[in-house]
Write a protein that holds these residues in place. Structure first.
Motif, PDB file in Angstrom:
ATOM      1  N   UNK A  43      -7.204 -16.480  -5.250  1.00 37.53           N
ATOM      2  CA  UNK A  43      -5.778 -16.310  -4.941  1.00 37.53           C
ATOM      3  C   UNK A  43      -5.436 -14.827  -4.756  1.00 37.53           C
ATOM      4  N   UNK A  44      -4.404 -14.507  -3.952  1.00 39.93           N
ATOM      5  CA  UNK A  44      -3.978 -13.108  -3.845  1.00 39.93           C
ATOM      6  C   UNK A  44      -3.358 -12.647  -5.161  1.00 39.93           C
ATOM      7  N   UNK A  45      -3.821 -11.503  -5.686  1.00 39.11           N
ATOM      8  CA  UNK A  45      -3.256 -10.981  -6.944  1.00 39.11           C
ATOM      9  C   UNK A  45      -2.707  -9.583  -6.661  1.00 39.11           C
ATOM     10  N   UNK A  46      -1.375  -9.468  -6.659  1.00 44.11           N
ATOM     11  CA  UNK A  46      -0.757  -8.191  -6.269  1.00 44.11           C
ATOM     12  C   UNK A  46      -0.889  -7.155  -7.381  1.00 44.11           C
ATOM     13  N   UNK A  47      -1.287  -5.930  -7.017  1.00 46.30           N
ATOM     14  CA  UNK A  47      -1.446  -4.872  -8.028  1.00 46.30           C
ATOM     15  C   UNK A  47      -0.526  -3.677  -7.782  1.00 46.30           C
ATOM     16  N   UNK A  48       0.286  -3.723  -6.722  1.00 46.90           N
ATOM     17  CA  UNK A  48       1.218  -2.612  -6.457  1.00 46.90           C
ATOM     18  C   UNK A  48       2.647  -3.144  -6.491  1.00 46.90           C
ATOM     19  N   UNK A  49       3.483  -2.508  -7.320  1.00 48.52           N
ATOM     20  CA  UNK A  49       4.890  -2.933  -7.441  1.00 48.52           C
ATOM     21  C   UNK A  49       5.800  -1.869  -6.854  1.00 48.52           C
ATOM     22  N   UNK A  50       6.774  -1.423  -7.654  1.00 50.76           N
ATOM     23  CA  UNK A  50       7.637  -0.298  -7.289  1.00 50.76           C
ATOM     24  C   UNK A  50       8.373  -0.481  -5.981  1.00 50.76           C
ATOM     25  N   UNK A  51       8.469   0.591  -5.208  1.00 46.95           N
ATOM     26  CA  UNK A  51       9.191   0.545  -3.938  1.00 46.95           C
ATOM     27  C   UNK A  51       8.486  -0.385  -2.951  1.00 46.95           C
ATOM     28  N   UNK A  52       7.160  -0.425  -3.045  1.00 46.75           N
ATOM     29  CA  UNK A  52       6.375  -1.262  -2.134  1.00 46.75           C
ATOM     30  C   UNK A  52       6.812  -2.723  -2.236  1.00 46.75           C
ATOM     31  N   UNK A  53       6.944  -3.197  -3.483  1.00 48.25           N
ATOM     32  CA  UNK A  53       7.316  -4.598  -3.707  1.00 48.25           C
ATOM     33  C   UNK A  53       8.737  -4.847  -3.189  1.00 48.25           C
ATOM     34  N   UNK A  54       9.587  -3.846  -3.426  1.00 47.82           N
ATOM     35  CA  UNK A  54      10.973  -3.978  -2.974  1.00 47.82           C
ATOM     36  C   UNK A  54      11.023  -4.087  -1.438  1.00 47.82           C
ATOM     37  N   UNK A  55      10.275  -3.225  -0.759  1.00 48.73           N
ATOM     38  CA  UNK A  55      10.264  -3.236   0.705  1.00 48.73           C
ATOM     39  C   UNK A  55       9.661  -4.545   1.211  1.00 48.73           C
ATOM     40  N   UNK A  56       8.586  -4.963   0.557  1.00 49.69           N
ATOM     41  CA  UNK A  56       7.897  -6.211   0.921  1.00 49.69           C
ATOM     42  C   UNK A  56       8.862  -7.401   0.795  1.00 49.69           C
ATOM     43  N   UNK A  57       9.614  -7.448  -0.322  1.00 51.67           N
ATOM     44  CA  UNK A  57      10.534  -8.575  -0.539  1.00 51.67           C
ATOM     45  C   UNK A  57      11.677  -8.559   0.466  1.00 51.67           C
ATOM     46  N   UNK A  58      12.170  -7.355   0.765  1.00 55.75           N
ATOM     47  CA  UNK A  58      13.277  -7.223   1.722  1.00 55.75           C
ATOM     48  C   UNK A  58      12.808  -7.607   3.133  1.00 55.75           C
ATOM     49  N   UNK A  59      11.582  -7.214   3.470  1.00 56.00           N
ATOM     50  CA  UNK A  59      11.016  -7.600   4.772  1.00 56.00           C
ATOM     51  C   UNK A  59      10.942  -9.124   4.878  1.00 56.00           C
ATOM     52  N   UNK A  60      10.492  -9.742   3.777  1.00 55.20           N
ATOM     53  CA  UNK A  60      10.345 -11.208   3.785  1.00 55.20           C
ATOM     54  C   UNK A  60      11.724 -11.858   3.902  1.00 55.20           C
ATOM     55  N   UNK A  61      12.688 -11.335   3.127  1.00 56.87           N
ATOM     56  CA  UNK A  61      14.065 -11.861   3.156  1.00 56.87           C
ATOM     57  C   UNK A  61      14.649 -11.736   4.575  1.00 56.87           C
ATOM     58  N   UNK A  62      14.300 -10.657   5.281  1.00 61.88           N
ATOM     59  CA  UNK A  62      14.802 -10.434   6.647  1.00 61.88           C
ATOM     60  C   UNK A  62      14.003 -11.198   7.700  1.00 61.88           C
ATOM     61  N   UNK A  63      13.022 -11.984   7.256  1.00 64.94           N
ATOM     62  CA  UNK A  63      12.236 -12.799   8.192  1.00 64.94           C
ATOM     63  C   UNK A  63      11.162 -12.014   8.920  1.00 64.94           C
ATOM     64  N   UNK A  64      10.667 -10.932   8.312  1.00 70.07           N
ATOM     65  CA  UNK A  64       9.707 -10.076   9.018  1.00 70.07           C
ATOM     66  C   UNK A  64       8.349  -9.950   8.359  1.00 70.07           C
TER      67      UNK A  64
END
Ligand SMILES: Cc1cc2nc3c(=O)[nH]c(=O)nc-3n(C[C@H](O)[C@H](O)[C@H](O)COP(=O)(O)OP(=O)(O)OC[C@H]3O[C@@H](n4cnc5c(N)ncnc54)[C@H](O)[C@@H]3O)c2cc1C
Length: 441
Positions: free
Chosen positions: A79-100
């Motif tokens: 399974x994918x196991x994420x090891x980077x949080x912080x701003x990266x996770x925030x940007x990743x979640x916002x990208x997903x929320x925006x459909x990108x």
């Protein structure tokens, strides 16, 4: 060629006066800008294009690498196991929320998330404007005003002429370390001047998706039979297809392919995109080469018989130019030995992914990770400067791992935390204690 034209520059009008200037809006610059503004610093981002994203958008890198732990060779269905949080996770979640952003796609022994460039730009705009930072798009940093070891201002060129931005601290996230070089910092370029090759990325549309993916398989790295077909096409078509191991990703719309295949080399020159002649040569060659790869897909690959070329990156993507010499240089062995640092600001489990020749060299870390220390961003000579992003101080192979997007976001965040500490504690930015930066990450 670069000058520090103090006398002439000081005659220009002051157009902004801020705490922090961030030069370059790639992943590192976006992470730096949002973090600095949210920490209460008056922050201005300067970007030469009309959008953020750098190599991820203008270079259409297509994916966020570096998010997940790498697994052992041959381990099925991990399974994918994420090891980077912080701003990266925030940007990743916002990208997903925006459909990108797609769900994780398999890449050898790890995963990556594929993004859509239009949504990347919009997401960066939203986060930056909400943070209270200002942006100057279509503005090119061409000079600095320096007094002894201190940068007093940045000179920008715009269609409205040139102007000065006065600042307390500077974050150089230009990818090429342009401010650091203007300030007189030393640098290296790759191994004895040989850097990784540039690549133009392109989309293929009108694909029979099921037929293609049934043949290609789950892994975004092509299989050996696919590589053999490239060799066959090279002979039969007489086409220029220098790279035999390529990556193909599912686009967000589930209809197009995103193809990372081209490789621009030169028989005699050490190609380096800091030279405009080399950049120009590479742009022209890349545009020709991508047509050869598209023809190869159409003629040899199931499901691509009627494919057409869609979007292409707006510039040939640049993986590597200068590494600015900083207080610590990330060594090749640090990556291979998975070194942890007292001032380590982010983890990376991304392989050494060195683009040169027929097949990129891949060295997997297999369930391990290393850290990147803050001191690899603190230049030697200039007191109020940090670098952030792919111009960090790193040896050739180390950079081939440390340069990817997830880590670059965090380099930017760390640089901004450094600027915050420098201003709060009244210390020089290049002397800020990296252990304190680590605590605030
Ligand atoms: C072909 C290719 C494929 C890649 N594939 C992947 C991938 O799949 N996944 C992944 O995670 N990473 C990938 N990468 C790597 C990744 O995209 C980059 O390493 C990362 O974007 C670097 O971020 P950065 O912020 O340091 O610099 P950059 O992204 O290079 O951003 C620098 C910014 O500074 C601006 N700038 C430069 N000079 C000036 C100036 N003088 N004035 C104003 N602005 C300036 C530029 O316009 C740019 O926006 C790829 C890179 C390339 C080239």
């Amino acid at each position: 060629m670069l000058t520090n034209n103090l006398v002439e520059s000081e005659r220009l009008p002051v157009i902004h006066d801020v705490d922090v200037v961030v030069v370059g809006g790639g992943p590192a610059g976006v992470g730096a800008t949002v973090t600095a503004a949210e920490m209460g610093l008056k922050t201005l981002l300067i970007e030469k294009y009309g959008f953020c994203g750098g190599s991820a958008v203008a270079g259409m890198s297509a994916t966020i690498c570096g998010l997940y732990l790498t697994h052992k060779q041959g381990q099925p269905n991990f399974p994918p196991k994420q090891i980077v949080g912080g701003f990266t996770k925030r940007f990743q979640e916002k990208l997903r929320e925006n459909g990108g952003l797609t769900e994780p796609q398999l890449y050898g022994n790890t995963y990556l998330d594929v993004h859509e460039t239009r949504v990347w730009k919009k997401t960066a705009d939203e986060l930056i404007t909400q943070s209270g930072a200002s942006i100057l798009y279509h503005s090119y940093v061409v000079d600095i005003i320096k007094e002894e070891t201190h940068i007093k201002g940045i000179v920008v060129a715009t269609d409205n002429g040139m102007g000065i931005i006065k600042c307390k601290n500077v974050i150089d996230s230009s990818g090429n370390g342009i401010v650091a070089v203007m300030a007189g910092e030393d640098f290296t370029c790759g191994k004895d001047g040989v850097v990784q090759n540039p690549t133009i990325i392109f989309k293929l549309g009108n694909i029979d998706y099921n037929k293609f993916w049934d043949y290609y398989g789950k892994d975004t790295i092509c299989h050996d039979e696919f590589s053999d077909k490239i060799r066959q096409a090279e002979k039969e078509l007489g086409a220029t297809l220098p790279r035999k191991k390529i990556w193909t990703f599912k686009a967000i719309n589930d209809t197009e392919l995103i193809v990372n295949a081209t490789a621009i080399n030169h028989d005699t020159e050490k190609l380096n995109m800091i030279y405009p002649e080399h950049f120009t040569y590479s742009e022209i060659e890349a545009r020709k080469q991508l047509e050869s790869y598209a023809e190869f897909f159409r003629k040899y690959i199931p499901g691509c018989e009627n494919a057409f070329i869609g979007e292409t990156s707006c510039e040939v993507g640049v993986r590597q130019t200068r590494s600015i010499k900083c207080k610590y240089t990330l060594k090749d062995e640090d990556v291979r030995d998975c070194k942890i640092f007292e001032d380590g600001i982010v983890k990376s489990s991304w392989p050494i992914e060195l683009h040169r020749g027929e097949a990129p060299y891949l060295y997997w870390l297999e369930e391990r990770y290393y850290e990147i220390p803050f001191s690899a961003f603190q230049p030697i000579k200039t007191s109020n400067l940090v670098v952030a992003g792919r111009c960090l101080s790193a040896e050739h192979a180390a950079l081939a791992s440390a340069r990817v997007t997830a880590q670059c976001f965090e380099y930017g965040r760390a640089a901004a935390i450094g600027a915050y500490l420098a201003q709060k504690e009244g210390v020089a930015l290049n002397e800020v204690d990296g252990k304190k930066v680590k605590q605030l990450m």
